[in-house]
Write a protein that holds these residues in place. Structure first.
Motif, short mmCIF file in Angstrom:
data_model
loop_
_atom_site.label_atom_id
_atom_site.label_comp_id
_atom_site.label_asym_id
_atom_site.label_seq_id
_atom_site.Cartn_x
_atom_site.Cartn_y
_atom_site.Cartn_z
N PRO A 74 9.77 10.24 3.94
CA PRO A 74 9.36 10.44 2.65
C PRO A 74 10.83 10.75 1.94
N TYR B 252 8.69 15.77 -2.52
CA TYR B 252 8.75 14.75 -1.46
C TYR B 252 7.87 13.49 -1.90
N LEU B 253 8.15 12.52 -1.66
CA LEU B 253 7.29 11.32 -2.02
C LEU B 253 7.24 10.38 -0.72
N ALA B 254 5.96 9.97 -0.49
CA ALA B 254 5.70 8.87 0.56
C ALA B 254 6.05 7.59 0.06
N PRO B 255 6.76 6.81 0.74
CA PRO B 255 6.98 5.36 0.38
C PRO B 255 5.70 4.56 0.17
N LYS B 256 6.12 3.33 -0.36
CA LYS B 256 5.18 2.14 -0.39
C LYS B 256 5.49 1.42 0.89
N SER C 154 0.87 -1.24 0.07
CA SER C 154 0.23 0.11 0.04
C SER C 154 0.87 1.25 -0.03
N GLN C 155 0.42 2.21 -0.80
CA GLN C 155 1.13 3.62 -0.61
C GLN C 155 0.55 4.42 0.60
N VAL D 261 0.23 12.06 -1.72
CA VAL D 261 1.43 11.15 -1.66
C VAL D 261 2.66 11.93 -1.85
#
Lengths: 364, 262
Positions: free
Chosen positions: B234, B250-254, A338-339, B45
């Motif tokens: 992130p 910025y990128l939230a991980p999986k 899940s993301q 996200v």
């Protein structure tokens, strides 16, 4: 059904309380869905032409199963975790409304028979829509289907919307999905419409936030409930001649239905005799819901492949290949990692800069 | 009132091209120190953070802190009308609801004025604390762009792992799998062609390639890109904007395990 004209009233008076979001943006969210409302929609929309419905070999209707199966898979594929809530026993106050609906259906059934005789297609379409009723059997079929799919099901003691709202208030779910605006008067903090619409329609999900709505309308929750009752709800009649706008004006001016009744021009507006508005208010404020400590733990499990096959293919004449493919989809959706969202890492802050101009800009 | 004059107008055009597909509307915050923006994509996200410091402008005036809500697609449409060598001036009055973009050709023989309506945008701002990252990789921006593009033809997600040996990008899809390893390489003619790995602790995180590809639209802004990673934070993809600031994503991980959200 629901509250008359509330959507428009809110769009006009509290545009910032409602916002469009894409279907996909709800990934990872747990959402309580008013099942009866969805089943009703499926019976109307899925595979029906005129008075002909999708049926199995025994002639039993299967539209609701087809709809429930494919839409639920769509939710799961988007990473949404649906939790279906079914209606329990209707509250006494709703009986009158239900009786009215029944008599309308009887009327429509007669009209339908007539339309079929004369062969008027438009009329057949119109009246067959009106004869649709969700039966106990439909509900049981859907519950069985969902359990086989590994999707949790909750049976509400009374109204499903009230149960959904209570789950949402308690933080068990992120939002409530229904088409019935009642959810807001039941106090669901976050309410979604059009979540269950078919993807082909390409309608964005409309999200209502009760906190923002109250702030913008400048009403308390109690006043908002009174507003809902004045607009017209399922539980009692409303005052003839008072629509949404007038109701909002009156509530803002007088604060409660009691005060309105004292000040209103009784010549002009006829108050229904023995008007049970207080009971309706009570029902919205303290509806019969499952006690929070009794809630079963909700889990999204793996689908029961054999069970689904037996139920859908053997008993209801679904195509084996399609069901197998659909099961693969459910399994694939479950395995996807899940993301995460940024809010799980960074906390919101309040900005200090003043906007150049606070101008209302609404897209809708 | 506020007024900024940017000689390198193309820079603003490049910034818009880099972010307009990720976020639709955003508030530009203007203060005496600079011009900044923070906005999330609709699914929350990814986040864009832009900073252009006042020193980088030829002329910069901002009397009090202001926030200007703009639709980025519309802003991009307007900026597309500016020539690549044009000088861009942004102007707005305190009480007004419009922003003016003025484009001057280098030879001063053509001056265009574009006015755009401002919007009221209620966007959530996130507080991003300064953090120490477990690993920071700096590499040529074009190289990073190529890697993201190549991997996304195979799979949907990329696992970025930093070890002593280097940084590894890997993916898996229906047709097969791919691994790309970049080693530290500082023996190059130009410093921007170097690949530098600063690793305090090894780290391995999974991200959606869709977002990474969108970030690489910022490649024209800078020759090199840096990826900062920690296992509990992130990813930060940063493109430095020469002498002025940065454009960060910025990128939230999986995540594998289902996390409890309330």
């Amino acid at each position: 059904m629901g509250i008359k004209g509330l959507t428009k009233l809110l769009a006009d008076n509290a545009p910032n309380g409602m916002k469009e979001h894409t279907f996909e943006s709800y990934f990872g969210r747990k959402i309580a869905i008013d099942a009866s409302m969805s089943i009703y929609q499926f019976l109307i929309v899925v595979g029906r032409t005129g008075s002909e419905m999708l049926t199995n070999e025994a002639g039993e209707i299967t539209s609701h199963l087809q709809g429930m199966f494919s839409r639920t898979i769509r939710l799961l594929e988007a990473g949404i975790k649906p939790l279906y809530v079914f209606d329990g026993k209707p509250p006494d106050l709703k009986k009158e409304e239900l009786a009215k609906r029944l008599s309308k259906r009887v009327g429509a059934t007669e009209d339908l028979a007539q339309a079929i005789e004369t062969g008027d297609k438009a009329d057949i379409e119109k009246y067959s829509k009106r004869t649709v009723k969700v039966t106990r059997q439909h509900n049981e079929d859907c519950k069985r289907l969902l359990r086989l799919m590994g999707v949790p099901v909750i049976e509400a003691p009374s109204e499903a919307e009230a149960e959904c709202a209570s789950l949402c208030k308690n933080g068990n779910v992120y939002a409530v999905a229904s088409e019935d605006m009642d959810s807001l008067t039941f106090g669901a903090p976050r309410f979604l419409r059009h979540l269950m619409d078919p993807s082909s329609k390409k309608v964005p999900v409309m999200e209502f936030e009760i906190g923002k709505i109250l702030e913008e309308l400048d009403l308390t929750m109690d006043q908002f409930i009174d507003l809902g009752i004045l607009c017209g709800c399922d539980y009692c009649e409303s005052i003839k001649g008072i629509g949404g706008q007038t109701a909002l004006k009156l509530i803002r001016q007088h604060g409660s239905i009691e005060n309105i009744l004292e000040n209103i021009n009784k010549e002009r507006y006829v108050i229904p005799e023995n008007w049970p508005y207080q009971d309706a208010r009570c029902l919205f404020k303290e509806p019969l819901v499952s006690p929070l400590e009794d809630l079963p733990e909700v889990k999204w499990a793996s689908p029961d492949e054999e069970g689904l096959s037996t139920f859908l293919v053997k008993e209801n004449g679904f195509n084996q290949d399609r069901v197998t493919k659909a099961i693969e989809k459910i399994k694939a959706a479950k395995n996807k990692s899940s993301q995460a969202r940024l809010e799980s890492f960074f906390k919101p802050v309040v900005t200090t800069a003043t906007p150049i101009k606070r101008k209302l800009y609404t897209a809708c | 009132m506020l007024e900024f004059r940017l000689v390198q107008g193309s820079l603003l055009k490049k910034v818009m091209e880099a972010i307009k597909d990720l976020v639709t509307d955003a508030n530009f915050e203007c203060s005496s120190t600079g011009f900044s923006l923070q906005a999330m994509d609709s699914s929350h996200v990814a986040l864009v953070a832009l900073l252009l410091r006042s020193e980088g402008f030829e002329h910069y005036r901002c009397d009090r802190n202001l926030s200007m809500g703009m639709n980025l697609n519309n802003m991009s449409k307007m900026l597309k009308c500016a020539g690549n060598d044009d000088i861009i001036t942004i102007k707005a009055d305190d009480g007004g609801d419009i922003v003016t973009f003025m484009f001057e050709s280098p030879s001063q023989d053509k001056i265009s004025d574009f006015e755009m309506k401002l919007m009221d945008i209620s966007s959530e701002q996130l507080g991003i604390p300064e953090s120490e990252y477990q690993s920071i990789v700096r590499m040529p921006a074009a190289e990073f762009q190529r890697i993201c593009k190549d991997l996304s033809s195979i799979g949907d997600t990329v696992i970025i792992s930093v070890t002593k040996e280097g940084v590894k990008f890997s993916t898996r899809g229906d047709i097969g799998s791919a691994n790309i390893v970049c080693r530290q390489n500082t023996s190059v003619d130009k410093p921007e062609e170097a690949t530098v790995i600063e690793m305090k602790e090894p780290v391995s995180l999974t991200f959606a390639l869709r977002y990474m590809n969108s970030f690489t639209k910022a490649t024209p802004l800078s020759n090199s890109v840096s990826l900062s990673m920690s296992s509990d934070l992130p990813l930060v993809v940063e493109y430095k904007i020469a002498d002025m600031g940065y454009l960060r994503f910025y990128l939230a991980p999986k995540i594998e395990d289902e996390e409890e959200q309330s």
